[in-house]
Design a protein around this motif. Structure first.
Motif, short mmCIF file in Angstrom:
data_model
loop_
_atom_site.label_atom_id
_atom_site.label_comp_id
_atom_site.label_asym_id
_atom_site.label_seq_id
_atom_site.Cartn_x
_atom_site.Cartn_y
_atom_site.Cartn_z
N TYR A 99 0.87 -1.25 0.02
CA TYR A 99 0.13 0.17 0.12
C TYR A 99 0.83 1.20 0.04
N ALA A 100 0.32 2.33 -0.32
CA ALA A 100 0.73 3.61 -0.38
C ALA A 100 0.28 4.77 -0.12
N VAL A 101 0.45 5.93 0.75
CA VAL A 101 -0.46 6.69 1.42
C VAL A 101 -0.23 7.95 0.50
N LYS A 102 -1.39 8.34 0.02
CA LYS A 102 -1.46 9.57 -0.85
C LYS A 102 -2.56 10.57 -0.32
N LYS A 103 -2.24 11.71 -0.62
CA LYS A 103 -3.03 12.85 -0.33
C LYS A 103 -4.57 12.77 -0.97
N SER A 104 -5.59 13.15 -0.63
CA SER A 104 -6.95 12.90 -1.10
C SER A 104 -7.50 14.32 -0.87
N ILE A 105 -8.80 14.06 -1.25
CA ILE A 105 -9.79 15.32 -0.92
C ILE A 105 -9.96 15.57 0.58
N PRO A 106 -10.36 17.06 0.76
CA PRO A 106 -10.25 17.27 2.37
C PRO A 106 -11.49 16.81 2.87
N ASN A 107 -11.66 17.05 4.12
CA ASN A 107 -13.01 16.64 4.67
C ASN A 107 -14.09 17.62 4.44
#
Length: 503
Positions: free
Chosen positions: A371-379
């Motif tokens: 797995y990789a951790v990526k930036k996503s859409i805000p809350n």
């Protein structure tokens, strides 16, 4: 002649009468560049300066070697080539349009194999050990055939087909070598310039990305019928062959990938994740969802409430991939805005999960999970702040090109999250990967996970077939990729042997 250790292409094989690359040459060079076999272009000293310059530029463009040689110093020139390739002594494959007898004898004494390319096919042969091909596209097949024959019967040949950009992405990371891997795999790029049946007779399995070749998808209106998928003519040809030859090992069968083309079917499958949950442990689940055929339907608000969907929510086309509009999405903040939404239907309205702008890209390669951790859409609160500038109008975007996220260093004033920031539960993800692998019967696939703020629920929001997994280091991912393919072939052969024993 042993395993092919180097490939030398006479420059005149590559050029047409106008000193430009002839048809098929560019594609061939791109494939050979990443074959893990040293590759170069050669030309004689009598070649015009203009053509020699073109060949040098071609070699630079494709990051391969370029050598010149002279009839009066041919032995020295050959030694320079071998030295540049790490002292290889034998097993160089030399491709030409024609060759004089003196050069042929010198190369043969060095243990080289001569391949003559002629559009007419055949022609005069100086020696029966010389090979002939009609098209440049035949060269990879020739190389793989020789290596497989020389090394051992235990080597497995994998034919693969996908769009050029995807092939390039995999190949440049070393995923498709023509030189056998440590696990005994050779990769052959399939070409529709040659008979597909003759190529498939040379391989042990087919790796494909059929979703690259979809022209259109007509979704069925009932669970009992299948979606109608129109492929390109080349992919239709391959599919017909496979339909008529069910004994072929396919990674993965077309029927197995169909669920990932349909977001509604995937959502329905993901509901079964519930069986993995245990009391007192973290929860994994599908997001709440609702299928919509028309955003103007009068009972939409009631249906959204029944589906446990609140605002904001995210709208996705039901078709998940393969067509241009599959990634046209919207985040909706007000119920009345559904009526004017121009996104394609049928659509799936999905729960928007607050997840601290973090998404986990999970990749399943056989039995291994990465797995990789990526930036996503805000809350949601941040999205509302962002959208207020536009009157809380829906945020419409193409998920392949851009996401409504804050740029590096950008702050959303007056909004902060004070809830617990959960970390991913690897054990839960491993269980989910195994569950999905068995449910979908896919060898290589990916799924996206967000962790809900507050509850810590792990929510799988997307599933896709044969992802690039480029975020995983190549020295880890590529061997796992090969291992997954080999194990799939072995298990398929065991299944076929088991079935035949009962017939």
């Amino acid at each position: 002649m042993g395993e092919i250790r180097g490939i030398l292409l006479d420059g005149l094989v590559l050029l047409d009468g106008n000193a430009s690359l002839q048809r098929g040459a560019d594609s061939l060079l791109r494939k050979l560049r990443h074959s893990k076999i040293p590759t170069g272009i050669s030309y004689g000293s009598d070649l015009s300066a203009d053509k020699a310059s073109v060949l040098k530029d071609i070699a630079i463009l494709h990051s391969i070697d370029c050598f010149s040689w002279n009839a009066s110093s041919i032995e020295d020139d050959i030694s320079k080539i071998l030295l540049a390739w790490g002292g290889i002594e034998r097993s160089i494959l030399y491709t030409v349009t024609n060759i004089d007898e003196d050069l042929y004898l010198k190369l043969q004494n060095r243990g080289w194999l001569i391949v003559v390319q002629s559009a007419e096919g055949g022609g005069e042969t100086l020696n029966s050990s010389m090979l002939h091909i009609n098209k440049l596209e035949e060269l990879p097949l020739t190389i793989c055939r020789i290596n497989r024959k020389v090394i051992s019967k235990e080597v497995l040949t994998i034919g693969y087909t996908m769009k050029p950009s995807r092939e390039e992405d995999f190949a440049k990371r070393g995923a498709f070598p023509m030189d056998p891997t440590q696990s005994g795999l050779i990769f052959l790029p399939l070409t529709f310039e040659l008979s597909i049946s003759s190529q498939l007779q040379e391989i042990d399995a087919i790796l494909h990305k059929a979703t690259d070749e979809i022209i259109s998808i007509e979704l069925s209106n009932s669970s009992g019928s299948s979606n109608r998928i129109t492929y390109t003519s080349d992919m239709q040809l391959l599919k017909r062959y496979l339909d008529n030859n069910p004994e072929c090992c396919v990674i993965d069968p077309f029927n197995n990938i169909y669920p990932v083309l349909d977001r509604l079917k995937i959502q329905q499958i993901l509901l079964g994740l519930e069986e993995l949950n245990r009391e007192g442990c973290r929860t994994i689940r599908a997001p709440h969802f609702l299928k919509v055929d028309d955003f103007k339907e009068p009972t939409l608000i009631e249906r959204l409430t029944e589906a446990k969907l609140s605002l904001p929510s995210i709208v996705k086309p039901q078709v998940a991939c393969g067509v241009a509009e599959a990634h046209n999405m919207a985040i909706v903040f007000k119920m009345e805005d559904y009526r004017d939404l121009s996104n394609p239907c049928p659509a799936v309205i999905q729960e928007y999960v607050d997840h601290s702008s973090t998404i986990y890209k999970c990749y399943v390669l056989g039995e291994k999970l990465f797995y990789a951790v990526k930036k996503s859409i805000p809350n949601a609160d941040m999205l509302i702040k962002l959208s207020e500038k536009k009157g809380l109008k829906p945020l419409v975007f193409d998920s392949l090109k851009s996401l409504p996220i804050a740029k590096d260093g950008e702050q959303f004033e007056g909004v902060c999250s004070m809830v617990k920031n959960w970390s991913i539960d690897i054990g839960l993800m491993t269980d989910a990967a195994s569950w999905l692998r068995n449910k979908l019967d896919l060898t290589i696939f990916g799924f996206d996970v967000v962790i809900e703020e507050g509850s810590g629920d792990h929510v799988i929001v997307d599933v896709n077939y044969l992802p690039s997994f480029k975020e995983v280091p190549d020295n880890t991912a590529i061997p796992a990729f090969w291992d997954a393919i080999k194990k799939r072939i072995e298990s398929t052969k065991l299944e076929q042997a088991s079935r035949s024993s009962f017939t």
